[in-house]
Design an enzyme around this catalytic site. Structure first.
Site, PDB file in Angstrom:
ATOM      1  N   THR A 139      31.033  40.799  39.601  1.00 47.02           N
ATOM      2  CA  THR A 139      32.319  41.183  40.198  1.00 47.02           C
ATOM      3  C   THR A 139      32.182  42.432  41.060  1.00 47.02           C
ATOM      4  OG1 THR A 139      34.484  42.103  39.614  1.00 47.02           O
ATOM      5  CG2 THR A 139      32.776  42.329  37.968  1.00 47.02           C
ATOM      6  N   ASP A 140      33.083  42.576  42.024  1.00 49.43           N
ATOM      7  CA  ASP A 140      33.058  43.794  42.850  1.00 49.43           C
ATOM      8  C   ASP A 140      33.427  45.039  42.034  1.00 49.43           C
ATOM      9  OD1 ASP A 140      35.794  43.285  42.534  1.00 49.43           O
ATOM     10  OD2 ASP A 140      36.289  43.385  44.667  1.00 49.43           O
ATOM     11  N   GLU A 141      34.034  44.832  40.847  1.00 45.58           N
ATOM     12  CA  GLU A 141      34.467  45.987  40.042  1.00 45.58           C
ATOM     13  C   GLU A 141      33.292  46.827  39.544  1.00 45.58           C
ATOM     14  OE1 GLU A 141      37.582  45.568  37.226  1.00 45.58           O
ATOM     15  OE2 GLU A 141      38.643  44.109  38.435  1.00 45.58           O
ATOM     16  N   TYR A 164      35.579  46.661  30.810  1.00 47.23           N
ATOM     17  CA  TYR A 164      35.228  45.356  31.391  1.00 47.23           C
ATOM     18  C   TYR A 164      34.152  45.504  32.472  1.00 47.23           C
ATOM     19  CZ  TYR A 164      35.496  41.600  34.851  1.00 47.23           C
ATOM     20  OH  TYR A 164      35.160  40.620  35.759  1.00 47.23           O
ATOM     21  N   LYS A 168      30.209  44.259  32.695  1.00 43.63           N
ATOM     22  CA  LYS A 168      29.676  43.399  33.760  1.00 43.63           C
ATOM     23  C   LYS A 168      28.504  44.095  34.474  1.00 43.63           C
ATOM     24  CE  LYS A 168      31.040  39.868  35.045  1.00 43.63           C
ATOM     25  NZ  LYS A 168      30.727  38.466  34.598  1.00 43.63           N
TER      26      LYS A 168
HETATM   27  P1  NAD Z   1      38.449  33.474  32.523  1.00 38.26           P
HETATM   28  O1  NAD Z   1      38.789  34.526  31.529  1.00 38.26           O
HETATM   29  O2  NAD Z   1      39.535  32.664  33.115  1.00 38.26           O
HETATM   30  O3  NAD Z   1      37.395  32.453  31.876  1.00 38.26           O
HETATM   31  C1  NAD Z   1      36.342  32.866  31.069  1.00 38.26           C
HETATM   32  C2  NAD Z   1      35.850  31.640  30.281  1.00 38.26           C
HETATM   33  O4  NAD Z   1      34.717  32.050  29.498  1.00 38.26           O
HETATM   34  C3  NAD Z   1      36.888  31.078  29.308  1.00 38.26           C
HETATM   35  O5  NAD Z   1      36.960  29.679  29.445  1.00 38.26           O
HETATM   36  C4  NAD Z   1      36.352  31.466  27.942  1.00 38.26           C
HETATM   37  O6  NAD Z   1      36.702  30.538  26.907  1.00 38.26           O
HETATM   38  C5  NAD Z   1      34.853  31.501  28.194  1.00 38.26           C
HETATM   39  N1  NAD Z   1      34.131  32.363  27.252  1.00 38.26           N
HETATM   40  C6  NAD Z   1      34.461  33.627  26.887  1.00 38.26           C
HETATM   41  N2  NAD Z   1      33.573  34.093  25.975  1.00 38.26           N
HETATM   42  C7  NAD Z   1      32.641  33.108  25.789  1.00 38.26           C
HETATM   43  C8  NAD Z   1      31.469  32.999  25.006  1.00 38.26           C
HETATM   44  N3  NAD Z   1      31.063  33.995  24.210  1.00 38.26           N
HETATM   45  N4  NAD Z   1      30.754  31.845  25.061  1.00 38.26           N
HETATM   46  C9  NAD Z   1      31.162  30.820  25.856  1.00 38.26           C
HETATM   47  N5  NAD Z   1      32.285  30.873  26.606  1.00 38.26           N
HETATM   48  C10 NAD Z   1      33.007  31.997  26.592  1.00 38.26           C
HETATM   49  O7  NAD Z   1      37.608  34.219  33.644  1.00 38.26           O
HETATM   50  P2  NAD Z   1      37.514  33.920  35.205  1.00 38.26           P
HETATM   51  O8  NAD Z   1      38.559  34.671  35.908  1.00 38.26           O
HETATM   52  O9  NAD Z   1      37.360  32.466  35.426  1.00 38.26           O
HETATM   53  O10 NAD Z   1      36.118  34.651  35.539  1.00 38.26           O
HETATM   54  C11 NAD Z   1      34.890  33.951  35.420  1.00 38.26           C
HETATM   55  C12 NAD Z   1      33.757  34.891  35.769  1.00 38.26           C
HETATM   56  O11 NAD Z   1      33.921  35.374  37.098  1.00 38.26           O
HETATM   57  C13 NAD Z   1      33.688  36.121  34.872  1.00 38.26           C
HETATM   58  O12 NAD Z   1      32.332  36.377  34.595  1.00 38.26           O
HETATM   59  C14 NAD Z   1      34.301  37.230  35.715  1.00 38.26           C
HETATM   60  O13 NAD Z   1      33.728  38.472  35.382  1.00 38.26           O
HETATM   61  C15 NAD Z   1      33.907  36.792  37.112  1.00 38.26           C
HETATM   62  N6  NAD Z   1      34.810  37.197  38.199  1.00 38.26           N
HETATM   63  C16 NAD Z   1      36.155  36.960  38.121  1.00 38.26           C
HETATM   64  C17 NAD Z   1      36.975  37.284  39.205  1.00 38.26           C
HETATM   65  C18 NAD Z   1      38.465  37.017  39.170  1.00 38.26           C
HETATM   66  O14 NAD Z   1      39.163  37.448  40.081  1.00 38.26           O
HETATM   67  N7  NAD Z   1      38.985  36.306  38.200  1.00 38.26           N
HETATM   68  C19 NAD Z   1      36.414  37.859  40.350  1.00 38.26           C
HETATM   69  C20 NAD Z   1      35.037  38.106  40.391  1.00 38.26           C
HETATM   70  C21 NAD Z   1      34.239  37.759  39.316  1.00 38.26           C
HETATM   71  O1  DAU Z   2      37.886  42.384  41.486  1.00 41.19           O
HETATM   72  C1  DAU Z   2      37.496  41.306  40.695  1.00 41.19           C
HETATM   73  C2  DAU Z   2      38.212  41.364  39.372  1.00 41.19           C
HETATM   74  O2  DAU Z   2      39.558  40.987  39.607  1.00 41.19           O
HETATM   75  C3  DAU Z   2      37.582  40.465  38.314  1.00 41.19           C
HETATM   76  O3  DAU Z   2      36.296  40.935  38.026  1.00 41.19           O
HETATM   77  C4  DAU Z   2      38.438  40.459  37.022  1.00 41.19           C
HETATM   78  O4  DAU Z   2      37.898  39.523  36.100  1.00 41.19           O
HETATM   79  C5  DAU Z   2      39.840  40.053  37.389  1.00 41.19           C
HETATM   80  O5  DAU Z   2      40.665  40.114  36.233  1.00 41.19           O
HETATM   81  C6  DAU Z   2      40.407  40.948  38.488  1.00 41.19           C
HETATM   82  O6  DAU Z   2      40.624  42.302  37.984  1.00 41.19           O
HETATM   83  P1  DAU Z   2      41.931  43.127  38.386  1.00 41.19           P
HETATM   84  O7  DAU Z   2      42.161  44.167  37.361  1.00 41.19           O
HETATM   85  O8  DAU Z   2      41.860  43.557  39.808  1.00 41.19           O
HETATM   86  O9  DAU Z   2      43.017  41.925  38.291  1.00 41.19           O
HETATM   87  P2  DAU Z   2      44.498  41.876  37.678  1.00 41.19           P
HETATM   88  O10 DAU Z   2      45.071  40.563  38.078  1.00 41.19           O
HETATM   89  O11 DAU Z   2      44.527  42.239  36.233  1.00 41.19           O
HETATM   90  O12 DAU Z   2      45.252  43.026  38.478  1.00 41.19           O
HETATM   91  C7  DAU Z   2      45.293  43.028  39.908  1.00 41.19           C
HETATM   92  C8  DAU Z   2      46.021  44.288  40.342  1.00 41.19           C
HETATM   93  O13 DAU Z   2      47.397  44.185  39.956  1.00 41.19           O
HETATM   94  C9  DAU Z   2      45.518  45.548  39.661  1.00 41.19           C
HETATM   95  O14 DAU Z   2      45.584  46.621  40.592  1.00 41.19           O
HETATM   96  C10 DAU Z   2      46.493  45.788  38.523  1.00 41.19           C
HETATM   97  C11 DAU Z   2      47.796  45.243  39.081  1.00 41.19           C
HETATM   98  N1  DAU Z   2      48.725  44.653  38.081  1.00 41.19           N
HETATM   99  C12 DAU Z   2      48.246  43.711  37.237  1.00 41.19           C
HETATM  100  C13 DAU Z   2      49.058  43.123  36.309  1.00 41.19           C
HETATM  101  C14 DAU Z   2      48.527  42.076  35.349  1.00 41.19           C
HETATM  102  C15 DAU Z   2      50.058  45.043  38.064  1.00 41.19           C
HETATM  103  O15 DAU Z   2      50.504  45.891  38.857  1.00 41.19           O
HETATM  104  N2  DAU Z   2      50.877  44.455  37.137  1.00 41.19           N
HETATM  105  C16 DAU Z   2      50.434  43.536  36.240  1.00 41.19           C
HETATM  106  O16 DAU Z   2      51.239  43.055  35.398  1.00 41.19           O
END
Ligand code: NAD
Ligand code: DAU
Length: 359
Positions: A139-141, A164, A168
């Site tokens: 992730t970019d985080e 988190y 990562k």
């Molecule tokens: P998500 O939380 O929707 O899905 C995670 C999945 O992993 C779930 O299905 C969960 O059951 C499974 N899981 C958790 N722990 C496990 C374990 N110990 N063994 C097997 N399965 C397990 O997450 P997402 O948003 O789909 O993100 C997927 C990946 O992409 C993550 O690694 C996250 O860090 C990365 N990512 C997410 C975003 C975003 O914006 N959502 C952006 C960049 C990178």
């Molecule tokens: O940048 C990539 C990341 O993006 C991934 O690695 C993470 O898995 C994914 O959860 C996401 O992280 P963020 O913290 O950026 O996403 P989130 O949707 O939780 O929040 C997006 C922005 O919105 C953040 O600045 C917090 C704000 N927010 C979030 C929630 C849930 C609010 O203001 N109100 C809210 O209720």
């Protein structure tokens, strides 16, 4: 390719399986997921199990199980999505983020190394089976927060701020060590915020869409001026495919579509598309350690791998809002917890059938 997709019942993993079935159906996918609160097999209910797709409920930290899966399916590629993914949860309870995101990744790396090394007992050997690859979805985080100017490149120092993102970043470093020390062929991708269908409604966009449709308050953290760089999930999937098939071993690739938006702007857009009232917007206490701005420099993946996003945000956000509006039952099941029973309902009868047939 025989691809082990971990976390395939989650948001991005599930969308990736769907994307692969449409764009590269010749490959076999083994979807391994522990089905935590974020794993939802209902999102994949229309994808039948056949010789090119199957689901296995397992934890990536279960080394014996991962080992058995590599043998049974002759795994040649891993795409590791499995993770605890929500920043707010990591602030409340960090430990599971370390065990799943770091130790789980290391268990997969060890399993891949054991199965793919041509001389597994020789610690000096760096030879692997042809064509194998481990792709760590990061992730970019991991880069931390930006000020008003600049973007994250692949060489920006890692400076994670939440439990988190620290977990990562730790996983990224252990991946790097396996590439450097053991020569394991791998890539790390670092993507910006995703949005699209089937995202768990704890994340900003689906939460705001749902609350808006229900006429509930829209909780905006702090001043709402934090900036995220949004990418449609299907563009993330096509980027992962590009890296999996064309990425140079050992390289990190940033993924993003040059689409920076302030949170409040996104919330207002959702309110506008749904025809709701801005009076629902409610400013609440800020997230501790809240990163101010993320932005991805995508020059490397666009110039070296020829990848480009297909979605504009304007099209993507409207389609996404429509998806949640058209899939009220999906959302209802997630919110009521009923989605968690789906596995038992769908899979338990077939296990029973198999057992009685085999008797
Ligand atoms: P998500 O939380 O929707 O899905 C995670 C999945 O992993 C779930 O299905 C969960 O059951 C499974 N899981 C958790 N722990 C496990 C374990 N110990 N063994 C097997 N399965 C397990 O997450 P997402 O948003 O789909 O993100 C997927 C990946 O992409 C993550 O690694 C996250 O860090 C990365 N990512 C997410 C975003 C975003 O914006 N959502 C952006 C960049 C990178
Ligand atoms: O940048 C990539 C990341 O993006 C991934 O690695 C993470 O898995 C994914 O959860 C996401 O992280 P963020 O913290 O950026 O996403 P989130 O949707 O939780 O929040 C997006 C922005 O919105 C953040 O600045 C917090 C704000 N927010 C979030 C929630 C849930 C609010 O203001 N109100 C809210 O209720």
């Amino acid at each position: 390719m025989n691809i082990l997709v971990t976390g395939g019942a989650g948001f991005i993993g599930g969308n990736f399986i769907r994307w692969m079935r449409t764009h590269a159906p010749e490959h076999r996918i083994v979807n391994v997921d522990a089905l935590t609160y974020a794993g939802n097999l209902e999102s994949l209910r229309d994808i039948p199990e056949d010789d090119r797709y199957c689901f296995v409920r397992a934890d990536i930290r279960d080394r014996a199980k991962m080992d058995a899966l590599f043998t049974e399916y002759d795994i040649t590629h891993v795409v590791n999505f499995a993770a605890e993914s929500h920043v707010d949860r990591s602030i409340v309870d960090p430990e599971i983020f370390l065990t799943t995101n770091v130790v789980g990744t290391q268990a997969l790396l060890d399993t891949a190394k054991k199965h793919w090394k041509t001389a597994p007992e020789d610690k000096y050997s760096r030879e692997y089976r042809d064509g194998v690859k481990f792709l760590q979805v990061s992730t970019d985080e991991v880069y931390g927060a930006l000020g008003r100017e600049g973007k994250f490149t692949e060489t920006t120092p890692l400076s994670p701020n939440s439990p988190y993102s620290a977990a990562k970043a730790s996983a990224d470093l252990i991946c790097r060590a396996y590439a450097e020390t053991f020569g394991l062929p791998l890539n790390i991708t670092r993507c910006s915020n995703n949005y699209g269908p089937c995202q768990f409604p704890e994340k900003l966009i689906p939460l705001m869409i749902h609350n808006c449709m229900e006429g509930k308050p829209l909780p905006v953290y702090g001043d709402g001026m934090q900036i995220r760089d949004w990418l449609h999930v299907s563009d993330h999937c096509s980027a992962i495919h590009a890296v999996l098939t064309r990425g140079l071993a050992g390289e990190v690739y940033n993924i993003g579509g040059n689409n920076e938006r302030a949170n409040i702007e996104i919330v207002r857009q959702i309110v506008h598309v749904l025809g709701a009232s801005e009076s629902l917007i409610t400013y609440v206490k800020d997230r501790p350690g809240h990163d101010r701005r993320y932005a991805i420099d995508n020059t490397k993946i666009t110039t070296r791998l020829g990848w480009a996003p297909a979605y504009t945000f304007e099209r993507g956000i409207v389609e996404t809002i429509e998806w949640y509006r058209d899939h009220a039952t999906w959302m209802e099941h997630v919110l009521s917890g009923e989605y968690a029973d789906y596995y038992e309902r769908m899979y338990a009868p077939s296990f029973t059938r198999q057992t009685s047939e085999s008797r």
